[in-house]
Design a protein around this motif. Structure first.
Motif: not given
Length: 320
Positions: A212-221, A245-260
């Motif tokens: 969460v960069d600005t505001g607040a958010a609920t992610v998967e509860g 209630g103020e909106g939110a700016r978010l950074m979403l990151l993802g990837g397969e587990p590196l496994g190393e």
């Protein structure tokens, strides 16, 4: 960006969890009497990676006149990529591939360290407020010796269910970044209006993190405030995100587990103690000489470089 801690801890880079996890940031000063402070959520002892994402610094909005802005002299990296993403302000980047670029809001600057690179980052004289994130991606062992490189991309702003979306890396919402990665990754900025709920498609094999960069958010509860990070394990085919209630700016990151099994210490990623120690020795030798070798020829504009901190007394041990 450099990890400028004087006594950096050994970080064992591994992943694995079963439920959403909330991570609060810790404050890390970037050095000096008027140190610019960043909020760091990765790596942590309990959780060090999201896929191959292994380092997450969030900073600002800061008045440069009060903090001194970003002032990080030449410093080395190995075995990783750095991702610079700004919301406000401007940073001047120079590196030993010869790249000289300005990091601006909404524009991706990705530096591949590979076998070794050195770079510097300074907020520009015209920058009043500095605000953004800087991230690292661990390279798979097979690619850690790749040639260093620098890539720039300005992703378009598109609509995603009423939210603004920019895809830095990977694919989301019908948008695909042209920037190549060494492992399956996702990196995106989301601007979500107040009270809006998004259900975004998710790769089942990906771990995800929402900062969460600005505001607040609920992610998967799981509710998160500004600067906090929500982590979710693989297995989901969608992610539900609701802005406060103020909106939110978010950074979403993802990837397969590196496994190393890898070790991250200071600004280096390697396979074990001896390799990290060799990187440190090479950097100290080259920074004294001011040229050549693993980390490349230093830009003529550099007037200083960062010395490497001392290695810990115990040997660095890879796990994962």
């Amino acid at each position: 960006m450099s990890n400028v801690e004087a006594a950096p801890r050994e970080i064992v880079c591994a992943s694995g969890q079963t439920a959403p996890q909330l991570v609060a940031p810790r404050d890390v000063p970037l050095g000096g009497p008027r140190a610019m402070t960043v909020r760091r959520t990765l790596p942590r002892r309990a959780r060090s990676m999201i896929g191959a994402w292994c380092f997450l610094d969030h900073f600002g909005p800061d008045r440069v006149a009060a903090t001194g802005g970003m002032a990080v002299p030449g410093h080395p990296h190995t075995g990783l990529q750095t991702v610079s993403w700004l919301f406000t302000g401007e940073i001047e980047h120079r590196d030993t591939t010869g790249a000289h670029a300005l990091v601006r809001p909404g524009e991706l600057n990705l530096m591949t360290a590979g076998s070794g690179i050195a770079h510097s980052e300074f907020s520009t004289p015209g920058t009043d407020v500095l605000h953004g994130v800087q991230l690292w991606v661990a390279l798979p062992e097979a690619d850690r010796g790749t040639e260093p490189a620098f890539t720039h991309h300005a992703p378009p702003l598109v609509d995603a269910g009423g939210a603004g979306l920019r895809v830095l890396l990977g694919s989301l919402g019908g948008e695909t970044s042209p920037v190549a990665t060494f492992s399956p990754l996702l990196g995106a900025e989301l601007t979500v209006p107040a009270g809006t709920t998004l259900r975004l498609p998710a790769e089942r094999g990906f771990e995800h993190g929402v900062l969460v960069d600005t505001g607040a958010a609920t992610v998967e509860g799981t509710a998160a405030a500004r600067g906090e990070l929500v982590l979710t394990p693989p297995g989901r085919t969608s992610l539900e995100i609701t802005a406060g209630g103020e909106g939110a700016r978010l950074m979403l990151l993802g990837g397969e587990p590196l496994g190393e099994r890898i070790v991250m210490w200071w600004n280096f990623i390697g396979s074990g103690h001896d390799e990290i120690a060799a990187f440190r020795e090479q950097w100290e030798r080259e920074r004294v000489a001011g040229t050549g070798g693993r980390f490349g020829d230093f830009p003529g504009a550099w007037t200083s470089t960062l010395p490497a901190p001392a290695l810990p007394n115990a040997r660095l041990t890879p796990r994962g």
